[in-house]
Design a protein around this motif. Structure first.
Motif, PDB file in Angstrom:
ATOM      1  N   VAL A   1       0.835  -1.196   0.000  1.00  0.00           N
ATOM      2  CA  VAL A   1       0.000   0.000   0.000  1.00  0.00           C
ATOM      3  C   VAL A   1       0.874   1.251   0.000  1.00  0.00           C
ATOM      4  O   VAL A   1       0.588   2.235  -0.704  1.00  0.00           O
ATOM      5  CB  VAL A   1      -0.942  -0.014   1.220  1.00  0.00           C
ATOM      6  N   SER A   2       1.952   1.199   0.781  1.00  0.00           N
ATOM      7  CA  SER A   2       2.869   2.345   0.817  1.00  0.00           C
ATOM      8  C   SER A   2       3.461   2.609  -0.564  1.00  0.00           C
ATOM      9  O   SER A   2       3.562   3.764  -1.001  1.00  0.00           O
ATOM     10  CB  SER A   2       3.979   2.067   1.830  1.00  0.00           C
TER      11      SER A   2
ATOM     12  N   VAL B   1       0.793   4.090  -2.879  1.00  0.00           N
ATOM     13  CA  VAL B   1       0.532   5.496  -2.563  1.00  0.00           C
ATOM     14  C   VAL B   1       1.651   6.387  -3.090  1.00  0.00           C
ATOM     15  O   VAL B   1       1.398   7.427  -3.720  1.00  0.00           O
ATOM     16  CB  VAL B   1       0.371   5.670  -1.039  1.00  0.00           C
ATOM     17  N   SER B   2       2.903   5.985  -2.842  1.00  0.00           N
ATOM     18  CA  SER B   2       4.028   6.848  -3.216  1.00  0.00           C
ATOM     19  C   SER B   2       4.275   6.873  -4.718  1.00  0.00           C
ATOM     20  O   SER B   2       4.647   7.913  -5.273  1.00  0.00           O
ATOM     21  CB  SER B   2       5.298   6.398  -2.488  1.00  0.00           C
TER      22      SER B   2
ATOM     23  N   LEU C   1      -0.514   6.762  -6.533  1.00  0.00           N
ATOM     24  CA  LEU C   1      -1.535   7.713  -6.105  1.00  0.00           C
ATOM     25  C   LEU C   1      -0.976   9.116  -5.906  1.00  0.00           C
ATOM     26  O   LEU C   1      -1.672  10.107  -6.150  1.00  0.00           O
ATOM     27  CB  LEU C   1      -2.191   7.214  -4.821  1.00  0.00           C
ATOM     28  N   LYS C   2       0.269   9.212  -5.461  1.00  0.00           N
ATOM     29  CA  LYS C   2       0.846  10.548  -5.281  1.00  0.00           C
ATOM     30  C   LYS C   2       0.938  11.310  -6.614  1.00  0.00           C
ATOM     31  O   LYS C   2       0.515  12.481  -6.677  1.00  0.00           O
ATOM     32  CB  LYS C   2       2.219  10.443  -4.623  1.00  0.00           C
TER      33      LYS C   2
ATOM     34  N   HIS D   1      -2.554  12.444  -7.449  1.00  0.00           N
ATOM     35  CA  HIS D   1      -2.991  13.600  -6.688  1.00  0.00           C
ATOM     36  C   HIS D   1      -2.293  14.876  -7.161  1.00  0.00           C
ATOM     37  O   HIS D   1      -2.911  15.957  -7.192  1.00  0.00           O
ATOM     38  CB  HIS D   1      -2.716  13.379  -5.198  1.00  0.00           C
TER      39      HIS D   1
END
Length: 474
Positions: free
Chosen positions: A49-50, A53-54, A57-58, A61
């Motif tokens: 997940v980390s 996200v990095s 998803l980052k 965003h």
């Protein structure tokens, strides 16, 4: 009987305790395994997940936030785009965020990249633009720029009136993904697969599966996927599926990325996880065995404590160690060959059957032990005491005449008559009858014992607690 009932209740209680202990420890073991499994699953998913996200998803965003900037809309809403301003803005963003950026203008039909290059958006030549322009989704992910493959996140840009102006994109080199994937694989041991809705592998920690020149590897081409049941493949339900890759077991964890319509599959090898779970299970089993062993040891000691009331035949008594008739035959032959004379005494405990009936077999066995112990304490080293029947003893007395044998019998008779009864039966009174015989020649044992038995029967007839002698006529 009271002791037996106490033992019976104790065994039932201990049995219940053992059953409860086993059930509790099995439950504890299962809980431990489930906890270890959950912990291992959590440990494997947290880094995944980390990473998502990095790395995924980052950038999404970032692109969504920048796509709402007024500056970007003003750069794209004119047909005559100010290219220096566009390139300057894209270069500034690349320096600030460490990502590559592009603007694809629908009015100018031109794509501007942060590296200073541009590409005409000609239908039939640039397929991605026209494919994603007609989709309803405002954010799409794709692999492009095949001379140096990049992962792109494309955000649709609209003016204030809702008119489509084009795409603003954020890109990351696939080389950076490969580097990150290798780091995670070394650290956690698992592989990633990013798969789109069509089953094409968009990103992977396995470099052989990374797209090349717009050719994607489909999930269905992988041997382990093809080996799964058809119903699982049809429903794409791979979460917690156990698969085998090159002879090693792996567990699949599944993470959804609805922003792109992607699914991330985490292929975690089970060898390390199985070792952790096995350690927890072994600890639980060892604990269970130790407790069960301790309980059964307690039961064993309790059985030993109550053994006289439960199974007296399990006790090795003094009388059990005495030679029986067959052994006495052999002993007598030896004594008869090496001695000139030999006396024999037959001993019968008076009313022994009544003792058994009134006080129980345990009391009878205690009497036999007590009497045999008393007799043994008054014999010489060369004398032999043996069992003749359930309540009768035989004493072989080598080199002892009939008078000395009669005197010994009287001593034994008197001693038994004043012998204290077993401690648990104070109301019991013990006596014994004696028959004595003698031989000065080589005779068989049966002949000698027959005369001693006749003397014993005479003592019984005369009132018991007596000594009688019957010699053999030569």
């Amino acid at each position: 009987m009271n002791a037996f009932r106490t033992l019976h209740r104790s065994i039932l209680l201990l049995f219940a305790v053992v059953v409860i202990a086993i059930v509790t420890l099995v439950h504890f073991s299962i809980s431990k395994i489930v906890a270890e499994q959950s912990r291992a699953q959590q440990q494997s998913l947290s880094p995944a997940v980390s990473l998502i996200v990095s790395q995924i998803l980052k950038p999404l965003h970032v692109s969504e936030a920048l796509g709402k900037s007024r500056e970007l809309v003003e750069l794209m809403e004119h047909t005559d785009i100010n290219e220096p301003e566009v390139f300057a803005a894209l270069d500034r963003l690349e320096q600030e965020f460490g990502l590559t950026f592009f603007i694809a203008s629908d009015l100018a039909r031109m794509q501007y990249n942060s590296d200073g290059t541009r590409l005409a958006l000609i239908e039939g030549e640039v397929s991605w633009y026209f494919k994603y322009r007609d989709r309803e989704a405002d954010a799409v992910a794709d692999i492009g720029k095949w001379e140096n493959p990049h992962f792109y996140i494309d955000i649709k840009i609209y003016d204030d009136a809702g008119k489509f102006l084009g795409f603003f994109g954020v890109g990351k080199s696939l080389k950076s993904f490969v580097s990150v994937f290798e780091t995670y694989k070394r650290q956690y041991g698992y592989d990633f697969l990013f798969v789109d809705s069509l089953g094409d592998i968009m990103l992977s920690s396995d470099q052989t599966l990374v797209a090349h020149n717009s050719e994607f590897t489909n999930l269905s081409e992988l041997p382990w996927y093809a080996s799964l049941p058809e119903v699982i493949r049809a429903e794409s339900a791979l979460n917690n599926q156990l698969i085998t890759i090159e002879g090693n077991d792996h567990l699949i964890a599944e993470v959804s990325l609805p922003q792109f319509g992607w699914t991330v599959y985490l292929l975690s090898p089970l060898d390390a996880r199985q070792a952790e779970i096995s350690q927890g299970f072994i600890f639980s089993v060892v604990t269970m065995l130790v407790i069960i062993f301790a309980l059964f040891l307690l039961i064993y000691n309790l059985l030993y404590y109550f053994r006289r009331d439960m199974q007296p035949e399990l006790i090795i008594r003094n009388t059990h160690r005495l030679p029986d008739r067959n052994q006495l035959e052999e002993t007598y032959q030896t004594l008869n060959e090496s001695n000139a004379t030999l006396s024999i005494i037959m001993v019968d405990i008076d009313h022994f059957m009544d003792i058994n009936d009134q006080f129980g077999r345990n009391a009878g066995d205690d009497v036999l032990d007590k009497v045999s112990g008393f007799i043994s304490s008054h014999l010489r080293e060369q004398d032999v005491l043996g069992r003749w029947s359930s309540e009768e003893f035989v004493i072989l007395l080598p080199e002892m005449g009939p008078r000395e044998a009669q005197e010994l019998a009287q001593t034994l008779r008197h001693g038994i008559a004043i012998l204290p009864p077993p401690g648990d039966y104070p109301e019991m009174h013990l006596t014994a009858s004696f028959g004595v015989s003698f031989t000065a020649s080589k005779r068989n044992l049966n002949e000698l014992t027959a005369h001693a038995e006749d003397a014993l029967y005479q003592a019984r007839r005369d009132g018991r607690n007596l000594v009688r002698v019957q010699l053999i006529d030569d």
